[in-house]
Design a protein around this motif. Structure first.
Motif, short mmCIF file in Angstrom:
data_model
loop_
_atom_site.label_atom_id
_atom_site.label_comp_id
_atom_site.label_asym_id
_atom_site.label_seq_id
_atom_site.Cartn_x
_atom_site.Cartn_y
_atom_site.Cartn_z
N PHE A 167 43.79 48.06 34.94
CA PHE A 167 42.52 47.70 35.59
C PHE A 167 42.79 47.20 37.00
O PHE A 167 43.94 46.97 37.35
CB PHE A 167 41.81 46.61 34.76
CG PHE A 167 41.65 47.00 33.32
CD1 PHE A 167 40.67 47.92 32.95
CD2 PHE A 167 42.49 46.48 32.34
CE1 PHE A 167 40.53 48.30 31.63
CE2 PHE A 167 42.35 46.86 31.02
CZ PHE A 167 41.37 47.77 30.66
N PRO A 168 41.74 47.01 37.80
CA PRO A 168 41.97 46.46 39.14
C PRO A 168 42.77 45.15 39.06
O PRO A 168 42.57 44.36 38.14
CB PRO A 168 40.55 46.21 39.67
CG PRO A 168 39.69 47.17 38.91
CD PRO A 168 40.34 47.33 37.56
N ALA A 169 43.67 44.97 40.03
CA ALA A 169 44.66 43.90 39.94
C ALA A 169 44.07 42.52 39.71
O ALA A 169 44.48 41.79 38.80
CB ALA A 169 45.51 43.91 41.21
N GLU A 170 43.08 42.14 40.54
CA GLU A 170 42.55 40.78 40.44
C GLU A 170 41.87 40.57 39.09
O GLU A 170 41.99 39.52 38.47
CB GLU A 170 41.54 40.50 41.57
CG GLU A 170 42.15 40.55 42.97
CD GLU A 170 42.85 39.24 43.35
OE1 GLU A 170 43.11 38.39 42.48
OE2 GLU A 170 43.17 39.10 44.55
N ALA A 171 41.15 41.59 38.63
CA ALA A 171 40.44 41.48 37.36
C ALA A 171 41.43 41.32 36.21
O ALA A 171 41.22 40.52 35.29
CB ALA A 171 39.56 42.70 37.14
N GLU A 172 42.49 42.08 36.29
CA GLU A 172 43.50 42.02 35.23
C GLU A 172 44.19 40.65 35.20
O GLU A 172 44.35 40.06 34.13
CB GLU A 172 44.54 43.11 35.49
CG GLU A 172 45.28 43.55 34.28
CD GLU A 172 46.06 44.81 34.57
OE1 GLU A 172 47.14 44.70 35.18
OE2 GLU A 172 45.60 45.90 34.20
N ALA A 173 44.54 40.16 36.37
CA ALA A 173 45.20 38.84 36.44
C ALA A 173 44.26 37.77 35.92
O ALA A 173 44.66 36.87 35.17
CB ALA A 173 45.60 38.54 37.88
N MET A 174 42.99 37.89 36.29
CA MET A 174 41.99 36.93 35.84
C MET A 174 41.92 36.91 34.32
O MET A 174 41.99 35.87 33.68
CB MET A 174 40.65 37.35 36.45
CG MET A 174 39.56 36.35 36.37
SD MET A 174 38.70 36.41 34.82
CE MET A 174 37.67 37.81 35.08
#
Ligand code: BES
Ligand code: MN
Ligand code: ZN
Length: 503
Positions: free
Chosen positions: A133-140
């Motif tokens: 998934f998009p990086a920020e969303a995944e990290a979140m």
């Protein structure tokens, strides 16, 4: 490929500062072995595709032969634990299933299984992002899942659940904001759960007030019984009349008062015995969870102040216990609410709608919000209709309802619409007052919603009945990332809604 190591610590990043650690380090992939102090690394694999980041890790540590021996890529939600001779002591590989079927929920639940497989003696855990998934969303999502998976209500137990203080996220992308958002939403959800899990003798209205006042970025107003009487809040006055613990209507205001307000209201019955219409004793202990709506509002307000959106948010928490006694309100009484509407008390156990009525009418009168969302463990009927994994949603405005459902799509806090047509309003007409507080068993969730609709006027409003989803007792809900007790349902949902509908 370069793996950057992002550090995340439980509890507002103080750990990082105290230990002189930077929030991120740059490492060449060849040096992944050297990530100091890591004793466990979690990575994710799929049946028909492989994240490049997982490949870097498995190659560097030469773990393919061991994985093959143990049957190869684990099935969805299953883990294999690989000892590594160099680098971190243990690598946990968790299966995500088939590439095209992987969604955010699969990520949350597989990852939480892996987190629970970490040995209690592990101090430093690394997680390799799967880069699906998009990086920020995944990290979140990863940090959020880590926070809610490691929550445990063990304050009163000798044996505490241990979890690593420090987590490292391995990725080659910029994800600092995602980490921060995940931490904030996870901690807020856990605050909601903590308040809800507290027994009623500790999680009192005054305890909520104290907790709220610890937040310096929130303007707090606290009304008590004298105010209920003075202001004509007959519902709050009636329900709290037999309470021993002092009742409160807490109002928490965040942000720019010039902006149109979003109002969130949560039912806060710190213990619901049913009052004079007393409940059967079997399972009554679960009625400490009747404050879950208010707890979600408090948790959400905390996250909102930390995320700092350009917004104006007003949170209302009508808080009281519902108790039987010589001084309690009684069936047959007629109460006059803040907006003048009168209600006949058929059952003192239909108390939630009575206190919400005043909170809604008062909040709308005072703060003129453009949208109103309430959350309440309101009816057993909603549990019968939708079970323990989906909350009911009702309201007077399709647009707002669609927005809140939209906000729920990426979280586990699922919603399903229930109808609020005029028939339900008919069903609660009273012979002696404007409305009565129950309409019998048929359509119990809808008649409760119809009752509330008398207190919001034309203001766009949605009502979430979270009776089935706010906690896990001997219930039919199973989520890998949620242990027993309160779930924090609604907290993230409210935060996501506010973030998506503000500047
Ligand atoms: N807090 C309860 C609803 C509830 C029941 C939540 C079980 C979660 C699990 C609420 O105050 C209540 O007692 N509702 C009554 C209403 C009835 C008297 C019209 C109910 O649902 O039985
Ligand atoms: Mn009740
Ligand atoms: Zn109740």
């Amino acid at each position: 490929m370069k793996l950057i190591v992002f550090l995340h610590s439980k509890g507002s990043g103080n750990f990082l500062k105290e230990h002189g650690l930077e929030p991120l380090m740059n490492l060449d992939s060849g040096k992944v072995k050297d990530i100091f102090g890591l004793d466990t690394v979690i990575c994710m694999e799929m049946e028909d595709a492989e994240p490049a980041s997982s490949r870097v890790l498995l190659d560097t540590l030469n773990l393919d032969p061991a994985m093959k021996r143990l049957g190869g890529v684990p099935r969805k939600g299953k883990t294999i634990i690989l000892p590594s001779m160099d680098g971190p002591g243990t690598v946990i590989v968790v299966g995500l299933g088939k590439r095209e079927k992987v969604d955010i929920e699969a990520l949350r639940s597989s990852l939480s299984t892996a987190i629970k497989a970490v040995s209690p003696s592990s101090k430093n855990v690394g997680i390799v992002l799967p880069e699906i998934f998009p990086a920020e969303a995944e990290a979140m999502e990863v940090v959020y899942t880590y926070e809610i998976t490691t929550y445990s209500f063990d304050e009163f137990k000798a044996e505490k659940k241990t979890s690593p203080d420090l987590m490292r996220i391995l990725s080659d992308r910029e994800i600092k904001q995602g980490i921060e958002k995940g931490r904030i939403m996870g901690e807020a959800t856990n605050l909601t759960r903590y308040l809800a899990d507290l027994p009623s003798s500790i999680g009192t209205p005054t305890f909520f007030e104290k907790t709220l006042r610890e937040n310096g970025k929130i303007a707090v107003t606290a009304l008590g019984r004298d105010d209920f009487i003075k202001l004509g809040m007959g519902g709050l006055e009636g329900v709290s009349r037999g309470a021993h613990e002092p009742a409160r209507l807490l109002i928490a205001e965040y942000g720019d008062r010039e902006l149109p307000a979003i109002m969130i209201v949560g039912k806060g019955i710190t213990f619901d015995s049913g009052g004079i219409s007393i409940k059967p004793s079997d399972g009554m202990q679960e009625m400490k969870f009747d404050k879950c709506g208010a707890a979600a509002v408090l948790g959400a307000m905390k996250a909102i102040t930390e995320l700092g959106p350009k917004a104006h948010v007003v949170g209302l928490m009508p808080l009281t216990e519902n108790m039987p006694g010589g001084g309690s309100y009684k069936p047959g009484e007629i109460l006059r609410h803040y907006n003048g509407v009168t209600s006949e008390v058929i059952s003192t156990d239909a108390e939630g709608r009575l206190v919400l009525a005043d909170a809604l009418a008062f909040g709308i009168d005072k703060y003129r919000p453009v949208s109103v969302i309430d959350l309440a463990t309101l009816t057993g009927a909603c549990v019968v209709a939708l079970g323990n994994n989906i909350a009911g949603v009702m309201g007077n405005n399709k647009d707002l309802q669609e927005k809140i459902i939209e906000a729920s799509r990426n979280t586990w806090e699922k919603l399903w619409p229930l109808p609020l047509d005029d028939d339900f309003r008919e069903q609660i007409r009273s012979d002696v007052a404007d409305i009565k507080n129950t309409g019998g068993r048929p359509g119990g969730a809808e008649t409760a919603g119809a009752f509330l609709s008398n207190f919001v006027g034309e203001v766009p409003w949605v009502h979430l009945d979270i009776a089935g989803t706010a906690w896990r007792g001997q219930k039919t809900s199973k989520k890998d990332y949620l242990g027993p007790g309160a779930t924090g349902f609604g907290t993230r949902l409210l935060v996501e809604f506010v973030m998506e509908n503000s500047g």
